[in-house]
Design a protein around this motif. Sequence first.
Motif, PDB file in Angstrom:
ATOM      1  N   ASP A   1     -13.169   9.835  -9.441  1.00 11.92           N
ATOM      2  CA  ASP A   1     -12.801   9.438 -10.801  1.00 11.92           C
ATOM      3  C   ASP A   1     -11.509   8.656 -10.627  1.00 11.92           C
ATOM      4  O   ASP A   1     -11.531   7.556 -10.083  1.00 11.92           O
ATOM      5  CB  ASP A   1     -12.705  10.627 -11.762  1.00 11.92           C
ATOM      6  CG  ASP A   1     -12.022  11.840 -11.147  1.00 11.92           C
ATOM      7  OD1 ASP A   1     -11.059  11.663 -10.383  1.00 11.92           O
ATOM      8  OD2 ASP A   1     -12.437  12.964 -11.450  1.00 11.92           O
TER       9      ASP A   1
ATOM     10  N   VAL B   1     -17.103  11.150  -3.764  1.00 12.05           N
ATOM     11  CA  VAL B   1     -17.160  11.050  -5.219  1.00 12.05           C
ATOM     12  C   VAL B   1     -15.755  10.746  -5.728  1.00 12.05           C
ATOM     13  O   VAL B   1     -14.756  11.076  -5.081  1.00 12.05           O
ATOM     14  CB  VAL B   1     -17.717  12.338  -5.868  1.00 12.05           C
ATOM     15  CG1 VAL B   1     -19.151  12.599  -5.409  1.00 12.05           C
ATOM     16  CG2 VAL B   1     -16.837  13.533  -5.560  1.00 12.05           C
TER      17      VAL B   1
ATOM     18  N   GLN C   1     -18.046   9.762 -10.570  1.00 12.96           N
ATOM     19  CA  GLN C   1     -18.335  11.034 -11.222  1.00 12.96           C
ATOM     20  C   GLN C   1     -17.809  11.100 -12.655  1.00 12.96           C
ATOM     21  O   GLN C   1     -17.575  12.186 -13.193  1.00 12.96           O
ATOM     22  CB  GLN C   1     -17.784  12.204 -10.397  1.00 12.96           C
ATOM     23  CG  GLN C   1     -16.295  12.215 -10.212  1.00 12.96           C
ATOM     24  CD  GLN C   1     -15.809  13.454  -9.467  1.00 12.96           C
ATOM     25  OE1 GLN C   1     -16.576  14.368  -9.167  1.00 12.96           O
ATOM     26  NE2 GLN C   1     -14.524  13.511  -9.167  1.00 12.96           N
TER      27      GLN C   1
ATOM     28  N   VAL D   1     -24.856  11.231 -10.213  1.00 14.83           N
ATOM     29  CA  VAL D   1     -24.150  12.104  -9.278  1.00 14.83           C
ATOM     30  C   VAL D   1     -25.096  13.153  -8.713  1.00 14.83           C
ATOM     31  O   VAL D   1     -25.116  13.424  -7.507  1.00 14.83           O
ATOM     32  CB  VAL D   1     -22.952  12.785  -9.966  1.00 14.83           C
ATOM     33  CG1 VAL D   1     -22.315  13.817  -9.054  1.00 14.83           C
ATOM     34  CG2 VAL D   1     -21.909  11.753 -10.372  1.00 14.83           C
TER      35      VAL D   1
ATOM     36  N   ILE E   1     -18.159  19.064  -7.676  1.00 14.05           N
ATOM     37  CA  ILE E   1     -18.030  17.812  -8.423  1.00 14.05           C
ATOM     38  C   ILE E   1     -17.373  18.089  -9.768  1.00 14.05           C
ATOM     39  O   ILE E   1     -17.667  19.084 -10.430  1.00 14.05           O
ATOM     40  CB  ILE E   1     -19.416  17.163  -8.604  1.00 14.05           C
ATOM     41  CG1 ILE E   1     -19.914  16.626  -7.254  1.00 14.05           C
ATOM     42  CG2 ILE E   1     -19.380  16.060  -9.645  1.00 14.05           C
ATOM     43  CD1 ILE E   1     -21.364  16.213  -7.262  1.00 14.05           C
TER      44      ILE E   1
ATOM     45  N   SER F   1     -26.298  13.253  -4.805  1.00 14.70           N
ATOM     46  CA  SER F   1     -25.994  14.421  -3.978  1.00 14.70           C
ATOM     47  C   SER F   1     -27.253  14.942  -3.285  1.00 14.70           C
ATOM     48  O   SER F   1     -27.216  15.324  -2.112  1.00 14.70           O
ATOM     49  CB  SER F   1     -25.367  15.522  -4.837  1.00 14.70           C
ATOM     50  OG  SER F   1     -24.174  15.076  -5.441  1.00 14.70           O
TER      51      SER F   1
ATOM     52  N   LEU G   1     -17.231  16.416 -13.174  1.00 21.47           N
ATOM     53  CA  LEU G   1     -17.729  15.350 -14.040  1.00 21.47           C
ATOM     54  C   LEU G   1     -16.734  15.056 -15.155  1.00 21.47           C
ATOM     55  O   LEU G   1     -16.172  15.965 -15.759  1.00 21.47           O
ATOM     56  CB  LEU G   1     -19.077  15.744 -14.639  1.00 21.47           C
ATOM     57  CG  LEU G   1     -20.248  15.820 -13.649  1.00 21.47           C
ATOM     58  CD1 LEU G   1     -21.475  16.405 -14.328  1.00 21.47           C
ATOM     59  CD2 LEU G   1     -20.568  14.452 -13.075  1.00 21.47           C
TER      60      LEU G   1
END
Length: 399
Positions: free
Chosen positions: A254, A252, A222, A230, A274, A234, A276
């Motif tokens: 990072d 997801v 992400q 992403v 999420i 999804s 980002l």
Amino acid sequence: MTIKDPNQPKLQQDERQRRWRLVLGNDAELDTPLSEQDTRLDQLMEQLYIPGESQGGRYGHHYGRRLPKAALWFKDIRALFPESAASIIQNDALQRLDMSSLLQDPAFLDAVKPDINLVASLLMMKDYIPDEAKDNARKLVKQLVEQLMQHYRPAAEQSIRGALNRASRSNRPRPSEVNWNATIRKNLKHWQPEEQIIFPERLVGYGRRQRRAKQVILCVDQSGSMADSVIYSSIFAAVISSMPSLHTQLVVFDTEVVDLSEQLQDPVDMLFGIQLGGGTDIAKALTYCEGLITNPSETQLILISDLYENGDKQALLQSAQRIIEGGTNLVTLLALSDDGAPISNRHIAGQFTALGSPAFACTPDLFPPLMAAALERRDLHQFASSHNLPVVTGEESTV
């Protein structure tokens, strides 16, 4: 001023002159009259792009300005520009304008058309959208979710169900398991016209229903560069989670790992969960997914990442190797988007390919047949080749 090329006929010269005039804007010293429609195009662009101090033409930025009658402006953009260009211009406008005010304008909500770029922008800004505008932001996200679900659900269900059926077929079925339609088609060459019968030399059937659903884990990067991937991931996770023959999970990551599997029934809530942007620790994410695997031979782990690892690169490769050697089908997608060849860590991508998980990008339209190929354990290098998807080998890409 006139831009001329002696090798081009006059009509092409005029069109070239016209395009330069529209690109450079009103300050361009070009002797080119504009039609009524071109004049309107020029005015729309002047309202958004204005000359900057260090850049000429339309490419200076003036952030924070407000367009007059913004809703009408967005509507005109959609009417006068091709879809691809309108999407880019719309996204530029939303980055330059006061989005909070726009989201509270009912006329703007009616004029704007949600697309991947708009939704990605909203998700990246969601923590900064005031409470009074969040409901409208959700409405825009919901519109795109419903549009994508409607578009991709039929192809995904057809491809995946077909793959599951083919995987369960048996050539030595019990009497109650004979698929007579498939058996007749398979044995038409054995038709005996004199006796008016078919000799079923080969029976085709469906095996017993599997007691345990096949496991599909989507592990999605992400980071900011993966925004389109992403969103599409999804949507597909939500689509296939409704299929009882599959146990679908969405993870997801990072620098941290978030399991969104419990939110698959509500894709809008899921997207708003999420975050980002941020760093990337793929090794941590794969290790987490490895712990979710219950039956390796029946598990598809789809890693969607550009493979720019900020964590332990050696640990990443070791985790991938363990997963593959343990019997799980690890699918490596460098992007799931329409943007073409992605920017990726070619060195790590080549190492994944060498481990037996060919690394390549995939468009959303090809994701359903890709899932079918993965479920049937077909050669994904061959799949990529047959669909002209370049596989990264580390030194060069091959098709």
